[in-house]
Enzyme design. Structure first.
Site, short mmCIF file in Angstrom:
data_model
loop_
_atom_site.label_atom_id
_atom_site.label_comp_id
_atom_site.label_asym_id
_atom_site.label_seq_id
_atom_site.Cartn_x
_atom_site.Cartn_y
_atom_site.Cartn_z
CG HIS A 199 35.38 38.60 37.27
ND1 HIS A 199 35.74 37.83 38.37
CD2 HIS A 199 36.06 38.09 36.22
CE1 HIS A 199 36.60 36.91 37.99
NE2 HIS A 199 36.82 37.05 36.69
CE LYS A 208 40.99 25.93 37.52
NZ LYS A 208 41.16 27.15 36.73
NE ARG A 215 43.56 39.40 33.54
CZ ARG A 215 43.56 38.18 34.06
NH1 ARG A 215 43.36 38.03 35.34
NH2 ARG A 215 43.79 37.13 33.33
CB SER A 219 39.20 34.07 40.34
OG SER A 219 38.11 34.82 39.88
#
Length: 169
Positions: free
Chosen positions: A27, A51, A100, A137
């Site tokens: 990040h 969440k 990614r 993460s």
């Protein structure tokens, strides 16, 4: 007023959105690169009521502010709802996202097209540094939970806070 706005030129703004639970070196790489391209970079920390994260929103914001302080042009705020509304409220014409893998592109392209269709906000994709191409993460939390070494994956401050949090749980 001083700077670009005082001379009649528009400030170039972009946003880097995410949950950042916690912020990783991947990040940080994208934020740093965006901060070298734009006058102001907002890091928008997404609030997802459905969440439960490891870190509260305010903790994430505080960590991000500390690890991005050296850039000088990064602002950190939370948001819920549509990212394009966040952008409209702050006159941000561009979303910066790190990619990614091809699987990221498939999802992010759909989001970029939707955001542009809703508001005209553009999305710019920055290829992730290969060092961080596998990093998320969720993966950091999982590895750290099982005692794995994540010191090379997160900033030192985040490592300290993450280690403390996992001791408590």
């Amino acid at each position: 007023m001083t700077g670009p706005e005082s001379e009649g030129t528009q400030v170039r703004r972009a946003v880097c959105p995410g949950s950042f639970d916690p912020i990783t070196n991947g990040h940080l790489d994208i934020i740093a690169r965006a901060s070298s391209l734009y006058d102001e970079v907002y890091v928008a920390v997404m609030i997802n009521q459905a969440k439960k994260g490891l870190f509260e929103i305010e903790e994430r914001i505080d960590l991000i502010r500390q690890v991005t302080a050296e850039y000088g042009n990064v602002r950190v705020e939370s948001f819920h709802g549509l990212l394009v509304d966040f952008c409209k409220q702050r006159e941000i014409p561009a979303i910066v996202k790190g990619l990614r893998a091809v699987s990221d592109f498939d999802y992010e392209l759909q989001m970029a097209q939707m955001n542009n269709g809703l508001s005209g906000v553009e999305t710019l994709f920055i290829p992730t540094n290969p060092t961080y191409s596998f990093l998320s993460s969720s993966l950091v939390k999982e590895v750290a939970t099982w005692g794995g070494d994540v010191s090379h994956l997160v900033p030192p401050l985040v490592l300290d806070v993450l280690s403390e949090r996992l001791k408590q749980d």
